[in-house]
Design an enzyme around this catalytic site. Structure first.
Site, PDB file in Angstrom:
ATOM      1  N   GLY A 105       2.538  -0.751   4.373  1.00  0.00           N
ATOM      2  CA  GLY A 105       2.615   0.304   3.932  1.00  0.00           C
ATOM      3  C   GLY A 105       4.129   0.654   3.802  1.00  0.00           C
ATOM      4  O   GLY A 105       4.642   0.571   2.755  1.00  0.00           O
ATOM      5  N   GLY A 106       4.699   1.363   4.883  1.00  0.00           N
ATOM      6  CA  GLY A 106       5.972   2.067   4.893  1.00  0.00           C
ATOM      7  C   GLY A 106       7.098   1.114   4.252  1.00  0.00           C
ATOM      8  O   GLY A 106       7.591   1.696   3.021  1.00  0.00           O
ATOM      9  N   GLY A 114       2.612   2.488  10.888  1.00  0.00           N
ATOM     10  CA  GLY A 114       3.468   3.426  10.806  1.00  0.00           C
ATOM     11  C   GLY A 114       4.194   3.670  11.943  1.00  0.00           C
ATOM     12  O   GLY A 114       5.114   4.584  12.021  1.00  0.00           O
ATOM     13  N   ASN A 147       0.845  -1.074  -0.032  1.00  0.00           N
ATOM     14  CA  ASN A 147       0.196  -0.128  -0.012  1.00  0.00           C
ATOM     15  C   ASN A 147       0.932   1.268   0.011  1.00  0.00           C
ATOM     16  O   ASN A 147       1.419   1.747   0.954  1.00  0.00           O
ATOM     17  CB  ASN A 147      -0.785  -0.046   1.136  1.00  0.00           C
ATOM     18  CG  ASN A 147      -1.843   1.185   1.402  1.00  0.00           C
ATOM     19  OD1 ASN A 147      -1.863   2.059   0.333  1.00  0.00           O
ATOM     20  ND2 ASN A 147      -2.336   1.398   2.751  1.00  0.00           N
ATOM     21  N   TRP A 148       1.088   1.892  -0.971  1.00  0.00           N
ATOM     22  CA  TRP A 148       1.949   3.066  -1.195  1.00  0.00           C
ATOM     23  C   TRP A 148       1.237   4.308  -0.759  1.00  0.00           C
ATOM     24  O   TRP A 148       1.945   5.265  -0.432  1.00  0.00           O
ATOM     25  CB  TRP A 148       2.399   3.213  -2.712  1.00  0.00           C
ATOM     26  CG  TRP A 148       3.279   2.286  -3.363  1.00  0.00           C
ATOM     27  CD1 TRP A 148       3.784   1.209  -2.751  1.00  0.00           C
ATOM     28  CD2 TRP A 148       3.628   2.307  -4.751  1.00  0.00           C
ATOM     29  NE1 TRP A 148       4.523   0.615  -3.638  1.00  0.00           N
ATOM     30  CE2 TRP A 148       4.593   1.179  -4.942  1.00  0.00           C
ATOM     31  CE3 TRP A 148       3.262   3.206  -5.952  1.00  0.00           C
ATOM     32  CZ2 TRP A 148       5.151   0.698  -6.124  1.00  0.00           C
ATOM     33  CZ3 TRP A 148       4.003   2.629  -7.092  1.00  0.00           C
ATOM     34  CH2 TRP A 148       4.889   1.746  -7.283  1.00  0.00           C
ATOM     35  N   LYS A 149       0.164   4.345  -0.308  1.00  0.00           N
ATOM     36  CA  LYS A 149      -0.639   5.617   0.252  1.00  0.00           C
ATOM     37  C   LYS A 149      -0.161   6.580  -0.822  1.00  0.00           C
ATOM     38  O   LYS A 149      -0.142   6.436  -1.883  1.00  0.00           O
ATOM     39  CB  LYS A 149      -0.067   5.535   1.718  1.00  0.00           C
ATOM     40  CG  LYS A 149      -0.176   4.332   2.620  1.00  0.00           C
ATOM     41  CD  LYS A 149       0.007   4.592   3.870  1.00  0.00           C
ATOM     42  CE  LYS A 149      -0.226   3.313   4.860  1.00  0.00           C
ATOM     43  NZ  LYS A 149      -0.196   3.480   6.174  1.00  0.00           N
ATOM     44  N   SER A 204       3.267  -1.894  10.599  1.00  0.00           N
ATOM     45  CA  SER A 204       4.538  -2.047  11.006  1.00  0.00           C
ATOM     46  C   SER A 204       5.075  -3.482  10.717  1.00  0.00           C
ATOM     47  O   SER A 204       6.060  -3.823  11.201  1.00  0.00           O
ATOM     48  CB  SER A 204       5.054  -1.584  12.466  1.00  0.00           C
ATOM     49  OG  SER A 204       4.615  -0.261  12.683  1.00  0.00           O
ATOM     50  N   HIS A 263      -9.566   1.552   4.873  1.00  0.00           N
ATOM     51  CA  HIS A 263      -8.415   1.761   5.568  1.00  0.00           C
ATOM     52  C   HIS A 263      -8.551   2.689   6.519  1.00  0.00           C
ATOM     53  O   HIS A 263      -9.317   3.730   6.490  1.00  0.00           O
ATOM     54  CB  HIS A 263      -7.114   2.349   4.570  1.00  0.00           C
ATOM     55  CG  HIS A 263      -5.830   2.277   5.353  1.00  0.00           C
ATOM     56  ND1 HIS A 263      -5.349   3.072   6.085  1.00  0.00           N
ATOM     57  CD2 HIS A 263      -4.845   1.226   5.201  1.00  0.00           C
ATOM     58  CE1 HIS A 263      -4.093   2.865   6.460  1.00  0.00           C
ATOM     59  NE2 HIS A 263      -3.772   1.757   5.995  1.00  0.00           N
ATOM     60  N   GLU A 318      -5.769  -4.404  11.066  1.00  0.00           N
ATOM     61  CA  GLU A 318      -4.668  -3.380  11.098  1.00  0.00           C
ATOM     62  C   GLU A 318      -5.038  -2.496  12.298  1.00  0.00           C
ATOM     63  O   GLU A 318      -5.792  -1.448  12.287  1.00  0.00           O
ATOM     64  CB  GLU A 318      -4.578  -2.826   9.870  1.00  0.00           C
ATOM     65  CG  GLU A 318      -4.269  -3.079   8.668  1.00  0.00           C
ATOM     66  CD  GLU A 318      -3.719  -2.160   7.568  1.00  0.00           C
ATOM     67  OE1 GLU A 318      -2.701  -2.516   7.130  1.00  0.00           O
ATOM     68  OE2 GLU A 318      -4.389  -1.074   7.430  1.00  0.00           O
TER      69      GLU A 318
HETATM   70  P1  PGA Z   1       2.815   0.418   7.699  1.00  0.00           P
HETATM   71  O1  PGA Z   1       1.017   0.710   7.310  1.00  0.00           O
HETATM   72  O2  PGA Z   1       3.272  -0.635   7.291  1.00  0.00           O
HETATM   73  O3  PGA Z   1       3.294   1.585   7.444  1.00  0.00           O
HETATM   74  O4  PGA Z   1       2.394   0.359   9.092  1.00  0.00           O
HETATM   75  C1  PGA Z   1       0.366  -0.388   7.172  1.00  0.00           C
HETATM   76  C2  PGA Z   1      -0.913   0.157   6.486  1.00  0.00           C
HETATM   77  O5  PGA Z   1      -1.247   1.103   6.883  1.00  0.00           O
HETATM   78  O6  PGA Z   1      -1.729  -0.531   5.693  1.00  0.00           O
END
Ligand code: PGA
Length: 222
Positions: A206-207, A154, A9-11, A185, A99, A148
């Site tokens: 995400g990150g 994050g 998920n590149w956001k 995370s 999300h 999540e």
């Molecule tokens: P993260 O994000 O891996 O940066 O914690 C996960 C997400 O929001 O899907």
């Protein structure tokens, strides 16, 4: 080996150039791995990058799928700023819905999310429905849920694999969902602790999905 979804998920990150670089680097890594077996890899970029991702996946012959990060609750029409399922379907097979950042920053409610699930389904997109609460009623039509916890997103502080496993089992028991993923995370170092749990069917990243090296390592270790 059980089927596993590994989702990037590149956001709200990446330009066209950065996307091209990501796929170039990823192609080198993934071809080193050989067979991905039961791993379903899905990249979810911002909307304007969907066609570019489709082109690059084809160009680099990557066995990857594409997902959107959101979807309009409406079909095409006079809805300024909305991106509808028919258009998304030209590029993607999946749509992330609900999300926690959509809920928090864009005020999305469970009622709206249920409508989005309906539209995704109507256009042949598989919803990836995110929830932070094990008690949330998952809308009908959802096969894939990503659990999540908000504090894990994050933060560098993931949930414990034991708790994530318990929540995944609970969600499956209470709803007719087939797959539950864990997100929050996730890194190459901890992915395996989640993916090896019997009720967890993959991860939403995400990150750590922004770097092709890190994401490739996650795919490898999952
Ligand atoms: P993260 O994000 O891996 O940066 O914690 C996960 C997400 O929001 O899907």
């Amino acid at each position: 080996m059980k089927k596993q979804y590994i989702i990037a998920n590149w956001k709200s990150h990446k330009t066209v150039d950065e996307t091209e670089e990501w796929f170039e680097d990823m192609a080198l890594k993934v071809h080193e791995f050989g067979d991905l077996e039961e791993k379903v890899i899905i990249v979810c970029p911002p909307f304007p990058l969907l066609p570019i991702c489709k082109k690059l996946i084809h160009q680099h012959k990557l066995p990857f799928f594409i997902g959107s990060q959101d979807i309009s609750p409406f079909a095409e029409g006079a809805y300024t700023g909305a991106v509808d399922g028919k258009l998304i379907r030209e590029f993607a097979d999946y749509a992330i819905i609900g999300h926690s950042e959509r809920r928090k920053y864009f005020g999305e409610t469970p009622e709206l999310l249920a409508e989005k699930v309906g539209t995704a389904r109507a256009f042949g997109l598989q919803p990836i429905y995110c929830t932070a609460e094990k008690e949330e009623k998952i809308p009908v039509g959802v096969d894939i849920v990503a659990y999540e916890p908000v504090t894990a997103i994050g933060s560098g502080h993931p949930d414990s694999p034991e708790n994530a496993e318990a929540v995944a089992g609970f969600l499956k028991q209470k709803n007719s969902v087939l797959y539950v993923l864990y997100g929050g995370s996730v890194t190459a170092t901890n992915v395996n602790q989640f993916s090896e749990q019997s009720s967890i069917n993959g991860v939403l990243v995400g990150g750590a999905s922004l770097s092709p090296q890190d994401f490739a390592a996650i795919i490898h270790h999952a």
